[in-house]
Design a protein around this motif. Structure first.
Motif, mmCIF file in Angstrom:
data_model
loop_
_atom_site.group_PDB
_atom_site.id
_atom_site.type_symbol
_atom_site.label_atom_id
_atom_site.label_comp_id
_atom_site.label_asym_id
_atom_site.label_seq_id
_atom_site.Cartn_x
_atom_site.Cartn_y
_atom_site.Cartn_z
ATOM 1 N N THR A 103 54.589 103.680 76.555
ATOM 2 C CA THR A 103 55.961 103.663 77.059
ATOM 3 C C THR A 103 56.869 104.579 76.252
ATOM 4 N N HIS A 104 58.083 104.787 76.786
ATOM 5 C CA HIS A 104 59.168 105.371 76.000
ATOM 6 C C HIS A 104 60.387 104.464 76.161
ATOM 7 N N GLY A 105 61.352 104.605 75.269
ATOM 8 C CA GLY A 105 62.519 103.729 75.260
ATOM 9 C C GLY A 105 63.464 103.950 76.427
ATOM 10 N N ARG A 106 64.100 102.873 76.884
ATOM 11 C CA ARG A 106 65.017 102.951 78.023
ATOM 12 C C ARG A 106 66.469 103.134 77.598
ATOM 13 N N CYS A 107 66.697 103.173 76.275
ATOM 14 C CA CYS A 107 68.046 103.409 75.732
ATOM 15 C C CYS A 107 69.069 102.391 76.245
ATOM 16 N N ASP A 108 68.666 101.120 76.262
ATOM 17 C CA ASP A 108 69.531 100.002 76.667
ATOM 18 C C ASP A 108 70.011 100.086 78.115
#
Length: 213
Positions: A103-108
C-alpha cells in the motif's frame, strides 16, 4: 436466381477483403498493434533496469553502514498499487528474489488520488527514503516490524508509528484496480509478510528498505 445473387455477393466480399488486407489501412492497423504489444513489456523492463541501478547505489550504502549486503527491500511508488512493487532484491545475484503488493498512504483522506508524500507526524502519508528494518513485535494487525527513517524525508517514521505490517485488504496476487490505502505504513498481504519474515529474522545485520519514485 437466389443462388446467382449469393455467388455474386460472395465474390464481391472476397474482392473487398483482398483489397483491404493489401491496403495501407490494414498495414497501419498491424503496425499499431505491434507497437502496442511492445509497450506492454516496456514498464517491466524499465522497472528491472531501475532496480539494477538502485542496487548499485544501495550496495555502497550497505557496505558503508554494515547492513545486510546480500539482500534489501525496494518499493517503487511509480508503479500502480495493484501491481507488484515491493521487491526482495538479491544484491549478490543482481536479480529480484520475490515481489508482492504494498500500500501507500492516503494522507488522511478517504481515498487519495495519485501520490502525495510527507514526513509530518499525523499526516497519514507515505514517506520516500531509506529505512532500517528494526525489531519485530505484535501490533494491532499482528506481526509487525519497526522502521527507522534514515533520510530527512522520512526521519519521523518511528514517532509516526510507520511500520512494516500486513492487512487482509491487500490481495495476495496482482489485480486490475488500485488496492486499499494505509495511514503511511508500507502494508503487505499476510502471506507476503510470512515470506519476508525469515528473510528479516534470519539476517545477522539490519536490512535496508528503500521507498522511492
Amino acid at each position: 436466381m437466389l443462388r446467382a445473387k449469393a455467388l455474386i455477393i460472395f465474390f464481391l466480399f472476397v474482392l473487398l477483403f483482398s483489397w483491404f488486407t493489401s491496403s495501407a489501412i490494414w498495414k497501419k492497423i498491424k503496425t499499431s498493434n505491434s507497437i502496442h504489444n511492445k509497450k506492454e513489456y516496456a514498464p517491466e523492463n524499465a522497472t528491472i533496469k531501475k532496480l539494477k541501478m538502485k542496487s548499485v547505489e544501495a550496495f555502497s550504502f550497505l557496505k558503508k553502514n554494515e547492513y545486510n549486503q546480500t539482500v534489501c527491500f525496494f518499493i517503487d511508488m511509480t508503479l500502480p498499487s495493484g501491481q507488484n512493487r515491493f521487491f526482495v532484491y538479491d544484491i549478490v545475484k543482481d536479480t529480484i528474489r520475490n515481489s508482492g503488493l504494498v500500500t501507500h498512504g492516503r494522507c488522511d483522506q478517504m481515498w487519495l488520488e495519485g501520490r502525495k508524500y510527507s514526513n509530518e507526524p499525523g499526516c497519514g502519508c507515505s514517506s520516500l527514503g531509506k529505512y532500517k528494518v528494526g525489531y519485530s513485535y505484535n501490533g494491532t494487525f499482528g506481526l509487525a516490524y519497526k522502521l527507522y527513517g534514515l533520510d530527512k524525508t522520512n526521519n519521523n517514521a518511528f514517532k509516526r508509528f510507520v511500520v512494516l505490517h500486513s492487512h487482509e485488504c491487500v490481495p495476495e496476487n496482482e489485480v486490475q484496480d488500485e488496492i486499499c490505502q494505509s495511514d503511511g505504513c508500507p502494508t503487505v498481504s499476510p502471506q507476503f509478510l510470512q515470506q519476508l519474515k525469515p528473510v528479516i529474522n534470519q539476517s545477522g545485520k539490519p536490512i535496508l528498505l528503500w521507498i522511492f519514485e
